[in-house]
Write a protein that holds these residues in place. Structure first.
Motif, PDB file in Angstrom:
ATOM      1  N   UNK A 132     -20.780 -14.690  34.133  1.00  0.00           N
ATOM      2  CA  UNK A 132     -21.198 -13.699  35.111  1.00  0.00           C
ATOM      3  C   UNK A 132     -20.289 -13.716  36.338  1.00  0.00           C
ATOM      4  N   UNK A 133     -19.935 -14.925  36.793  1.00  0.00           N
ATOM      5  CA  UNK A 133     -19.015 -15.032  37.926  1.00  0.00           C
ATOM      6  C   UNK A 133     -17.678 -14.386  37.579  1.00  0.00           C
ATOM      7  N   UNK A 134     -17.202 -14.667  36.371  1.00  0.00           N
ATOM      8  CA  UNK A 134     -15.914 -14.119  35.937  1.00  0.00           C
ATOM      9  C   UNK A 134     -15.982 -12.594  35.837  1.00  0.00           C
ATOM     10  N   UNK A 135     -17.101 -12.067  35.335  1.00  0.00           N
ATOM     11  CA  UNK A 135     -17.279 -10.621  35.198  1.00  0.00           C
ATOM     12  C   UNK A 135     -17.111  -9.911  36.538  1.00  0.00           C
ATOM     13  N   UNK A 136     -17.559 -10.546  37.614  1.00  0.00           N
ATOM     14  CA  UNK A 136     -17.567  -9.898  38.925  1.00  0.00           C
ATOM     15  C   UNK A 136     -16.226  -9.980  39.657  1.00  0.00           C
ATOM     16  N   UNK A 137     -15.317 -10.792  39.134  1.00  0.00           N
ATOM     17  CA  UNK A 137     -14.016 -10.919  39.794  1.00  0.00           C
ATOM     18  C   UNK A 137     -13.225  -9.613  39.632  1.00  0.00           C
ATOM     19  N   UNK A 138     -12.549  -9.175  40.685  1.00  0.00           N
ATOM     20  CA  UNK A 138     -11.844  -7.887  40.633  1.00  0.00           C
ATOM     21  C   UNK A 138     -10.602  -7.892  39.748  1.00  0.00           C
ATOM     22  N   UNK A 139     -10.205  -9.060  39.239  1.00  0.00           N
ATOM     23  CA  UNK A 139      -9.022  -9.133  38.384  1.00  0.00           C
ATOM     24  C   UNK A 139      -9.388  -9.533  36.950  1.00  0.00           C
ATOM     25  N   UNK A 140     -10.645  -9.303  36.550  1.00  0.00           N
ATOM     26  CA  UNK A 140     -11.089  -9.639  35.194  1.00  0.00           C
ATOM     27  C   UNK A 140     -11.058  -8.411  34.294  1.00  0.00           C
ATOM     28  N   UNK A 141     -10.518  -8.605  33.097  1.00  0.00           N
ATOM     29  CA  UNK A 141     -10.487  -7.565  32.065  1.00  0.00           C
ATOM     30  C   UNK A 141     -11.398  -8.006  30.918  1.00  0.00           C
ATOM     31  N   UNK A 142     -12.240  -7.085  30.431  1.00  0.00           N
ATOM     32  CA  UNK A 142     -13.196  -7.396  29.367  1.00  0.00           C
ATOM     33  C   UNK A 142     -12.824  -6.608  28.120  1.00  0.00           C
ATOM     34  N   UNK A 143     -12.676  -7.340  26.994  1.00  0.00           N
ATOM     35  CA  UNK A 143     -12.297  -6.724  25.726  1.00  0.00           C
ATOM     36  C   UNK A 143     -13.339  -7.073  24.665  1.00  0.00           C
ATOM     37  N   UNK A 144     -13.821  -6.074  23.923  1.00  0.00           N
ATOM     38  CA  UNK A 144     -14.775  -6.287  22.840  1.00  0.00           C
ATOM     39  C   UNK A 144     -14.196  -5.740  21.548  1.00  0.00           C
ATOM     40  N   UNK A 145     -14.343  -6.496  20.454  1.00  0.00           N
ATOM     41  CA  UNK A 145     -13.851  -6.039  19.151  1.00  0.00           C
ATOM     42  C   UNK A 145     -14.771  -6.538  18.057  1.00  0.00           C
ATOM     43  N   UNK A 146     -14.936  -5.721  17.023  1.00  0.00           N
ATOM     44  CA  UNK A 146     -15.763  -6.125  15.887  1.00  0.00           C
ATOM     45  C   UNK A 146     -17.002  -5.272  15.753  1.00  0.00           C
ATOM     46  N   UNK A 147     -18.134  -5.924  15.583  1.00  0.00           N
ATOM     47  CA  UNK A 147     -19.378  -5.219  15.314  1.00  0.00           C
ATOM     48  C   UNK A 147     -19.889  -4.462  16.535  1.00  0.00           C
ATOM     49  N   UNK A 148     -20.281  -3.207  16.321  1.00  0.00           N
ATOM     50  CA  UNK A 148     -20.735  -2.366  17.418  1.00  0.00           C
ATOM     51  C   UNK A 148     -21.995  -2.915  18.087  1.00  0.00           C
ATOM     52  N   UNK A 149     -22.852  -3.575  17.303  1.00  0.00           N
ATOM     53  CA  UNK A 149     -24.116  -4.038  17.878  1.00  0.00           C
ATOM     54  C   UNK A 149     -23.919  -5.145  18.906  1.00  0.00           C
ATOM     55  N   UNK A 150     -22.732  -5.750  18.949  1.00  0.00           N
ATOM     56  CA  UNK A 150     -22.518  -6.797  19.938  1.00  0.00           C
ATOM     57  C   UNK A 150     -22.470  -6.210  21.347  1.00  0.00           C
ATOM     58  N   UNK A 151     -22.177  -4.901  21.477  1.00  0.00           N
ATOM     59  CA  UNK A 151     -22.167  -4.263  22.790  1.00  0.00           C
ATOM     60  C   UNK A 151     -23.576  -4.282  23.371  1.00  0.00           C
ATOM     61  N   UNK A 152     -24.574  -3.975  22.530  1.00  0.00           N
ATOM     62  CA  UNK A 152     -25.961  -3.998  22.992  1.00  0.00           C
ATOM     63  C   UNK A 152     -26.392  -5.413  23.358  1.00  0.00           C
ATOM     64  N   UNK A 153     -25.909  -6.398  22.584  1.00  0.00           N
ATOM     65  CA  UNK A 153     -26.236  -7.796  22.882  1.00  0.00           C
ATOM     66  C   UNK A 153     -25.653  -8.190  24.234  1.00  0.00           C
ATOM     67  N   UNK A 154     -24.399  -7.831  24.458  1.00  0.00           N
ATOM     68  CA  UNK A 154     -23.756  -8.143  25.732  1.00  0.00           C
ATOM     69  C   UNK A 154     -24.493  -7.466  26.885  1.00  0.00           C
ATOM     70  N   UNK A 155     -24.872  -6.202  26.688  1.00  0.00           N
ATOM     71  CA  UNK A 155     -25.611  -5.486  27.731  1.00  0.00           C
ATOM     72  C   UNK A 155     -26.912  -6.202  28.064  1.00  0.00           C
ATOM     73  N   UNK A 156     -27.612  -6.695  27.061  1.00  0.00           N
ATOM     74  CA  UNK A 156     -28.888  -7.371  27.284  1.00  0.00           C
ATOM     75  C   UNK A 156     -28.698  -8.668  28.071  1.00  0.00           C
ATOM     76  N   UNK A 157     -27.746  -9.496  27.629  1.00  0.00           N
ATOM     77  CA  UNK A 157     -27.509 -10.784  28.290  1.00  0.00           C
ATOM     78  C   UNK A 157     -27.016 -10.576  29.718  1.00  0.00           C
TER      79      UNK A 157
END
Length: 284
Positions: free
Chosen positions: A230-255
């Motif tokens: 969460x700390x890393x997510x909020x840093x202005x120089x962080x890039x987030x990459x997701x690949x693979x199963x689409x349902x993992x996006x919903x999991x990430x959103x929930x967490x």
């Protein structure tokens, strides 16, 4: 990805299956390493880019074409052409209405393609995940199944081509029946070799024995490392990459919604990441 009858493809290229080798045990899901030979000098794909496999029908729902993207693992130029390596997992899907299981069109087409068979490619398409120009940028990668393939290329680019990377590099990975071992081992000279980098950490997000609960395992792994993620997510120089199963996006959103205090707070941060060009997805 299936396309409508009206859509046409002008950027097509013929390829010949040079080799097709199963690289998983017969007791697990079938994953094949395929090498495709291309003689068209105009078709130049680079590792990390995507190519499309185009199959002419008639397909279910009356579609003339079926189109599916695959990540390029490696390329080997020769003469005016090149060889392209991809990984293909034989897939199936469950019809939500009837409950019946059907074979995936593209994956079964490729897995059944013997050496010498001609197939039609489209692309190549630009890489979904690019190395930021600033070597102090943080990279947060989340990949499931064969979706980890583009991250292998990304991590190699960071450490092999961009000397002195100073940002944090975090990988949450997982694969069915140990498919991650295809990438993370010394024999293949892959991700394991970067564990000694002070900036790199990897977390196994999915128990290979519990693929049916892949979403739950991914959520658990993200939550266990939630505070620093969460700390890393909020840093202005962080890039987030997701690949693979689409349902993992919903999991990430929930967490992330739970860590942010509310779904609205997380969506606001996610919106800023997207707007800043620091969020990229390659999911199926």
């Amino acid at each position: 990805m299936t396309d409508t009858n009206e859509q046409t493809y002008s950027n097509t290229c013929d390829a010949i299956v040079r080799s097709s080798k199963r690289i998983t045990d017969t007791k697990t899901d079938e994953v094949r390493e395929m090498v495709l030979t291309i003689h068209d000098p105009a078709f130049r794909a680079m590792p990390g880019q995507n190519i499309g496999v185009l199959m002419e029908g008639k397909h279910p729902f009356g579609n003339r074409f079926h189109h599916r993207y695959y990540s390029v693992l490696s390329t080997q130029p020769h003469g005016e052409g090149s060889d392209i390596e991809i990984l293909v997992r034989r897939c199936s899907y469950i019809d939500e209405v009837s409950g019946e299981e059907y074979p995936g069109i593209a994956s079964n087409y490729l897995c059944d393609a013997a050496p010498g068979k001609q197939i039609t490619l489209t692309g190549p398409y630009k890489a979904a995940f690019k190395v930021p120009a600033d070597n102090t940028s943080n990279l947060l990668m989340i990949g499931t199944g064969t979706g980890i393939a583009p991250f292998r290329t990304l991590i190699k680019s960071v450490y092999a081509q961009e000397q002195g990377w100073r940002g944090q590099v975090r990988l949450f990975y997982g694969a069915k029946s140990g498919l991650d071992a295809l990438y993370m081992n010394d024999q293949n000279n892959d991700i394991t070799n970067y564990y000694d980098q002070a900036t790199f950490e990897a977390y196994q997000a999915i128990d290979p024995q519990s693929w049916r609960d892949a979403s739950g395992n991914l959520g658990k792994s993200l939550a266990e490392n939630g505070a620093k993620t969460w700390v890393m997510m909020q840093m202005p120089n962080t890039y987030v990459y997701l690949a693979g199963l689409k349902k993992q996006v919903a999991v990430l959103d929930k967490v992330m919604g739970e860590l942010a205090g509310s779904a609205a707070n997380w969506q606001a941060l996610k919106g800023r990441l997207v707007a800043d060009g620091r969020w990229a997805e390659l999911v199926y």
